[in-house]
Design a protein around this motif. Structure first.
Motif, short mmCIF file in Angstrom:
data_model
loop_
_atom_site.label_atom_id
_atom_site.label_comp_id
_atom_site.label_asym_id
_atom_site.label_seq_id
_atom_site.Cartn_x
_atom_site.Cartn_y
_atom_site.Cartn_z
N ASN A 128 11.88 33.68 -17.64
CA ASN A 128 11.83 34.31 -18.96
C ASN A 128 12.55 33.36 -19.92
O ASN A 128 13.77 33.27 -19.92
CB ASN A 128 12.49 35.70 -18.95
N THR A 130 12.89 33.42 -23.15
CA THR A 130 13.71 34.07 -24.19
C THR A 130 15.11 34.34 -23.66
O THR A 130 16.12 34.06 -24.33
CB THR A 130 13.06 35.41 -24.60
N LYS A 131 15.17 34.85 -22.46
CA LYS A 131 16.48 35.13 -21.86
C LYS A 131 17.20 33.84 -21.47
O LYS A 131 18.43 33.74 -21.59
CB LYS A 131 16.31 36.07 -20.66
C1 LIG Z 1 11.71 38.35 -21.55
O1 LIG Z 1 12.86 39.11 -21.81
C2 LIG Z 1 12.83 39.76 -23.07
C3 LIG Z 1 14.22 40.31 -23.32
O2 LIG Z 1 14.63 41.13 -22.25
C4 LIG Z 1 11.72 40.80 -23.07
O3 LIG Z 1 11.68 41.46 -24.29
C5 LIG Z 1 10.40 40.08 -22.80
O4 LIG Z 1 9.38 41.04 -22.65
C6 LIG Z 1 10.48 39.23 -21.56
N1 LIG Z 1 9.29 38.39 -21.52
C7 LIG Z 1 8.49 38.38 -20.49
C8 LIG Z 1 7.31 37.47 -20.60
O5 LIG Z 1 8.70 39.03 -19.48
#
Ligand SMILES: *[C@@H]1O[C@H](CO)[C@@H](O)[C@H](O)[C@H]1NC(C)=O
Ligand SMILES: *[C@@H]1O[C@H](CO)[C@@H](O)[C@H](O)[C@H]1NC(C)=O
Length: 269
Positions: A128, A130-131
């Motif tokens: 992930n 973003t994280k």
């Molecule tokens: C990644 O993590 C974010 C924050 O927790 C979440 O909103 C997002 O859906 C995740 N992305 C995926 C592709 O799983």
């Protein structure tokens, strides 16, 4: 006394054998970041015969991720003046196709002779971006004052002990307090930032992590080990492309970032 003077000798030897200038390596990592941003692998230091590989598969650089323009939301680099090598971690979460990329570059006569990347995206181990960006950008990998720096051998031993411990419960790992691990986008330090949350449970079967390739930067206590990771992906018993990017302070592990590529979604787990 003998071992002390031997250690001093080793430290002197690694200083004396500094084979590349830090400035040259820093210029190359800056050029690499720009090349990845633009999708134009035209770094001035790249030799015509340089090899290029992604996830341990040799390929033409024009077909690789380095020929795609992607936003670099965050990056960190190591500069190894002894081995003439660099390491760069890229978090790219805001483009159409999020990536986390770990790249090592090898130099011959101050020119880039090899680029090797572990390129992770959706479906790779706990991926992930973003994280990854969120946690990574909060960490402090600043320059360590010269008097407090660990010797190259100490940094390498800490990283090796960590990898050795996965398949051998008798290995003592120098975990610091605190210590946090970022695996894909999962952060062990999320809810307990002041303690050591890096300790790995022992895997059920003994195994050895092979084909270790190191980049070490004493100035920031940084180490990356490219390796073949068996066990995690059941379809890849001989190992899958993986790297562990680590920060060592006072001989102890402080941060660990693992990027592991999966042949099947989340390595089939
Ligand atoms: C990644 O993590 C974010 C924050 O927790 C979440 O909103 C997002 O859906 C995740 N992305 C995926 C592709 O799983
Ligand atoms: C693993 O390595 C062995 C020995 O080199 C080889 O025979 C086997 O085909 C490899 N397995 C896979 C899945 O690549």
């Amino acid at each position: 006394m003998l071992s002390l003077s031997l250690l001093a000798g080793v430290a002197l030897a690694s200083q004396a054998s500094a084979a590349c200038s830090r400035a040259m390596l820093e210029e190359a990592t800056a050029a690499y970041i720009k090349a990845q941003t633009d999708g134009l692998p035209n770094m001035a230091a790249l030799t015509a015969g340089a090899t290029y590989a992604e996830n341990d598969t040799p390929m033409e650089i024009q077909k690789g991720v380095l020929s795609q323009s992607i936003p670099i939301d965050f990056s960190r680099s190591l500069h190894d003046t002894t081995e003439c090598a660099t390491f760069t971690e890229i978090s790219s979460s805001t483009g159409k196709h999020p990536y986390v990329i770990h790249t090592r570059m090898l130099f011959t006569d101050d020119k880039i002779s090899s680029i090797q990347s572990v390129v992770s995206d959706d479906g790779d181990w706990l991926f992930n971006a973003t994280k990854h960006l969120k946690w990574n950008s909060q960490e402090n990998w600043g320059v360590i004052p010269a008097a407090k720096r660990d010797a190259r051998e100490v940094i390498k031993a800490a990283g090796d002990a960590y990898l050795d411990s996965w398949g051998d419960g008798t290995v003592v790992v120098p975990y610091g307090t605190p210590c946090a691990r970022l695996e894909g986008g999962e952060y062990t330090g999320a809810s307990k930032p002041m303690i050591n949350t890096c300790t790995m449970p022992l895997f059920p079967l003994p195994f050895k992590i092979t084909n270790r390739r190191y980049v070490i930067d004493e100035d920031v206590g940084g180490l990356d080990i490219f390796n073949d990771f068996p066990f995690i992906d059941t379809t890849q018993p001989n190992g899958t492309s993986s790297t562990n990017f680590m920060r060592v302070e006072g001989g102890m592990l402080r941060y660990i970032h693992e990027v592991t590529v999966c042949a099947t979604k989340n390595c089939g787990r």
